[in-house]
Motif scaffolding. Structure first.
Motif, PDB file in Angstrom:
ATOM      1  N   LYS A  76     -25.428  -9.484  -6.491  1.00 30.14           N
ATOM      2  CA  LYS A  76     -24.628  -8.892  -7.570  1.00 30.14           C
ATOM      3  C   LYS A  76     -24.890  -7.397  -7.678  1.00 30.14           C
ATOM      4  O   LYS A  76     -26.027  -6.928  -7.509  1.00 30.14           O
ATOM      5  CB  LYS A  76     -24.968  -9.571  -8.900  1.00 30.14           C
ATOM      6  CG  LYS A  76     -24.848 -11.079  -8.876  1.00 30.14           C
ATOM      7  CD  LYS A  76     -25.225 -11.676 -10.226  1.00 30.14           C
ATOM      8  CE  LYS A  76     -25.319 -13.190 -10.145  1.00 30.14           C
ATOM      9  NZ  LYS A  76     -26.584 -13.624  -9.497  1.00 30.14           N
ATOM     10  N   LEU A  77     -23.839  -6.669  -8.019  1.00 30.60           N
ATOM     11  CA  LEU A  77     -23.904  -5.219  -8.182  1.00 30.60           C
ATOM     12  C   LEU A  77     -24.501  -4.863  -9.543  1.00 30.60           C
ATOM     13  O   LEU A  77     -24.000  -5.293 -10.576  1.00 30.60           O
ATOM     14  CB  LEU A  77     -22.495  -4.625  -8.066  1.00 30.60           C
ATOM     15  CG  LEU A  77     -22.382  -3.099  -8.156  1.00 30.60           C
ATOM     16  CD1 LEU A  77     -22.870  -2.459  -6.864  1.00 30.60           C
ATOM     17  CD2 LEU A  77     -20.946  -2.696  -8.457  1.00 30.60           C
ATOM     18  N   HIS A  82     -21.948   1.247 -10.759  1.00 30.71           N
ATOM     19  CA  HIS A  82     -20.534   0.929 -10.967  1.00 30.71           C
ATOM     20  C   HIS A  82     -19.580   1.980 -10.412  1.00 30.71           C
ATOM     21  O   HIS A  82     -18.424   1.669 -10.153  1.00 30.71           O
ATOM     22  CB  HIS A  82     -20.246   0.717 -12.457  1.00 30.71           C
ATOM     23  CG  HIS A  82     -20.467  -0.693 -12.900  1.00 30.71           C
ATOM     24  ND1 HIS A  82     -19.861  -1.233 -14.003  1.00 30.71           N
ATOM     25  CD2 HIS A  82     -21.233  -1.691 -12.390  1.00 30.71           C
ATOM     26  CE1 HIS A  82     -20.238  -2.504 -14.158  1.00 30.71           C
ATOM     27  NE2 HIS A  82     -21.078  -2.797 -13.196  1.00 30.71           N
ATOM     28  N   ALA A  87     -21.343   2.174  -5.644  1.00 33.61           N
ATOM     29  CA  ALA A  87     -21.202   0.740  -5.390  1.00 33.61           C
ATOM     30  C   ALA A  87     -21.193   0.439  -3.892  1.00 33.61           C
ATOM     31  O   ALA A  87     -21.878  -0.487  -3.430  1.00 33.61           O
ATOM     32  CB  ALA A  87     -19.925   0.213  -6.041  1.00 33.61           C
ATOM     33  N   ILE A 108     -19.808  -8.443  -9.301  1.00 31.23           N
ATOM     34  CA  ILE A 108     -20.229  -7.416 -10.257  1.00 31.23           C
ATOM     35  C   ILE A 108     -21.024  -8.156 -11.333  1.00 31.23           C
ATOM     36  O   ILE A 108     -20.528  -9.104 -11.927  1.00 31.23           O
ATOM     37  CB  ILE A 108     -19.023  -6.698 -10.891  1.00 31.23           C
ATOM     38  CG1 ILE A 108     -18.177  -6.014  -9.822  1.00 31.23           C
ATOM     39  CG2 ILE A 108     -19.506  -5.680 -11.924  1.00 31.23           C
ATOM     40  CD1 ILE A 108     -16.892  -5.401 -10.368  1.00 31.23           C
ATOM     41  N   TYR A 118     -16.019  -0.461 -14.617  1.00 31.83           N
ATOM     42  CA  TYR A 118     -15.963  -1.724 -13.879  1.00 31.83           C
ATOM     43  C   TYR A 118     -14.717  -1.840 -13.001  1.00 31.83           C
ATOM     44  O   TYR A 118     -14.727  -2.558 -11.998  1.00 31.83           O
ATOM     45  CB  TYR A 118     -16.113  -2.931 -14.802  1.00 31.83           C
ATOM     46  CG  TYR A 118     -15.034  -3.131 -15.834  1.00 31.83           C
ATOM     47  CD1 TYR A 118     -13.857  -3.815 -15.526  1.00 31.83           C
ATOM     48  CD2 TYR A 118     -15.196  -2.676 -17.140  1.00 31.83           C
ATOM     49  CE1 TYR A 118     -12.874  -4.023 -16.475  1.00 31.83           C
ATOM     50  CE2 TYR A 118     -14.218  -2.888 -18.105  1.00 31.83           C
ATOM     51  CZ  TYR A 118     -13.059  -3.555 -17.766  1.00 31.83           C
ATOM     52  OH  TYR A 118     -12.085  -3.762 -18.716  1.00 31.83           O
ATOM     53  N   ALA A 121     -15.748  -0.240  -9.863  1.00 33.31           N
ATOM     54  CA  ALA A 121     -16.674  -1.136  -9.167  1.00 33.31           C
ATOM     55  C   ALA A 121     -15.914  -2.248  -8.447  1.00 33.31           C
ATOM     56  O   ALA A 121     -16.236  -2.603  -7.307  1.00 33.31           O
ATOM     57  CB  ALA A 121     -17.670  -1.728 -10.160  1.00 33.31           C
ATOM     58  N   TRP A 122     -14.891  -2.782  -9.113  1.00 36.66           N
ATOM     59  CA  TRP A 122     -14.109  -3.850  -8.486  1.00 36.66           C
ATOM     60  C   TRP A 122     -13.356  -3.321  -7.266  1.00 36.66           C
ATOM     61  O   TRP A 122     -13.281  -4.005  -6.240  1.00 36.66           O
ATOM     62  CB  TRP A 122     -13.145  -4.463  -9.494  1.00 36.66           C
ATOM     63  CG  TRP A 122     -12.321  -5.582  -8.909  1.00 36.66           C
ATOM     64  CD1 TRP A 122     -10.970  -5.632  -8.768  1.00 36.66           C
ATOM     65  CD2 TRP A 122     -12.818  -6.816  -8.372  1.00 36.66           C
ATOM     66  NE1 TRP A 122     -10.579  -6.805  -8.183  1.00 36.66           N
ATOM     67  CE2 TRP A 122     -11.698  -7.563  -7.922  1.00 36.66           C
ATOM     68  CE3 TRP A 122     -14.093  -7.361  -8.217  1.00 36.66           C
ATOM     69  CZ2 TRP A 122     -11.818  -8.819  -7.340  1.00 36.66           C
ATOM     70  CZ3 TRP A 122     -14.212  -8.620  -7.635  1.00 36.66           C
ATOM     71  CH2 TRP A 122     -13.093  -9.335  -7.203  1.00 36.66           C
ATOM     72  N   VAL A 139     -16.842 -11.798  -9.816  1.00 35.17           N
ATOM     73  CA  VAL A 139     -17.455 -11.072 -10.927  1.00 35.17           C
ATOM     74  C   VAL A 139     -18.387 -12.013 -11.679  1.00 35.17           C
ATOM     75  O   VAL A 139     -18.429 -13.217 -11.422  1.00 35.17           O
ATOM     76  CB  VAL A 139     -16.390 -10.503 -11.886  1.00 35.17           C
ATOM     77  CG1 VAL A 139     -15.554  -9.434 -11.195  1.00 35.17           C
ATOM     78  CG2 VAL A 139     -15.496 -11.608 -12.447  1.00 35.17           C
TER      79      VAL A 139
END
Length: 282
Positions: A76-77, A82, A87, A108, A118, A121-122, A139
């Motif tokens: 997981k990040l 982010h 990332a 995430i 976010y 980040a995605w 996520v």
């Protein structure tokens, strides 16, 4: 023990319906625990940069007699990464820590809406998947409004959403929302952690006696019958095996309703971590 069932994801891949969690599992003892879990039959191993144990998981993968391609390694990040460029670098760094060429699954960890990054980040996970660094992207702890934003922004729907879910906080509304979007729900802390008494709850214990099962097995089965992938942790080989031995019985509709009725709403969260408020790097 019945064969471990799988769940089909919206990207065409499949995951085992039960995974092994590694929060607070570290060092040489952690390697032994993960190797024990693999021996017991687990193939999905769930870690995170924030668990500070990715190196341990990678060592277990190298020591295991199970071929790498049969294992599903998920991480997981962290929130401090982010930003898009951070990332991408963190995903690469985590792979180096694990000693792996790719993640089978990567999430995430928290949306951190107060930080407002976010969506970036995605996008990084979407691109990292294109680069071949990740097979399946998803996520964790995202609410419906967070999911709506990243899907609208990128056109890519997460394959999974790992959320808090146990009998005292069943999170059913979010589970149903995930289903409506074709997202598989993963449950973290399904057994409630040590800070509550879910495993000794009178209702759970009575249902367990009825089926001649352990309370943990009842909770895992409750999740599976709600189409929820369950991530469980145990250092005991006997418990690891028992937590997989849940495919030879089915809870009645009445028993399912009884477990649902144990929900305490927001008060039931194990550590009060609301996704709109929780800042994981504090």
């Amino acid at each position: 023990m019945e064969k471990l069932q799988t769940m089909r994801l919206n990207d065409g891949t499949s995951l085992p319906s039960i995974g092994f969690g590694t929060v607070q599992v570290k060092g040489a003892q952690g390697v032994t625990s993960v190797l024990s879990a693999i021996e017991a039959g687990y193939r999905l191993i769930d870690t995170s940069t924030n668990y500070n144990n990715e190196g341990m998981v990678g060592e277990a993968v190298r020591r295991s007699s199970t071929p790498r391609e049969e294992l599903i390694i998920s991480s997981k990040l962290p929130g401090h990464s982010h930003g898009y460029d951070r990332a991408i670098l963190m995903i690469q760094e985590s792979l180096y820590r694990l000693g792996l060429d790719y993640f089978d699954k990567y999430l995430i960890h928290w949306p951190l809406p107060k930080q407002g990054q976010y969506e970036e980040a995605w996008q990084a996970l979407v691109d990292a998947q294109k680069f071949g660094l990740i097979k399946t992207i998803g996520v964790s702890n995202f609410l419906s409004e967070h999911l709506e934003k990243i899907i609208e922004k990128t056109g890519v729907t997460p394959a999974t959403n790992q959320i808090e879910r146990h009998p005292y906080f069943n999170n059913n509304e979010l589970v149903e929302y995930n289903k409506s979007r074709g997202i598989v729900t993963e449950a973290w802390s399904p057994l409630g952690r040590e800070i509550n008494d879910v495993l000794t709850n009178e209702t759970i214990v009575k249902i367990a006696e009825k089926y001649n099962k352990e309370p943990a097995q009842i909770i895992i089965r409750w999740n599976l019958q709600n189409d929820v992938l369950t991530v469980v942790k145990s250092s005991s080989y006997a418990h690891q095996k028992a937590n997989l031995d849940v495919f030879d019985f089915e809870l009645s509709e009445e028993d399912m309703k009884q477990i649902d009725a144990l929900d305490k709403g927001e008060a039931g969260r194990v550590e009060g971590q609301h996704p709109n408020e929780y800042e994981e790097f504090d």
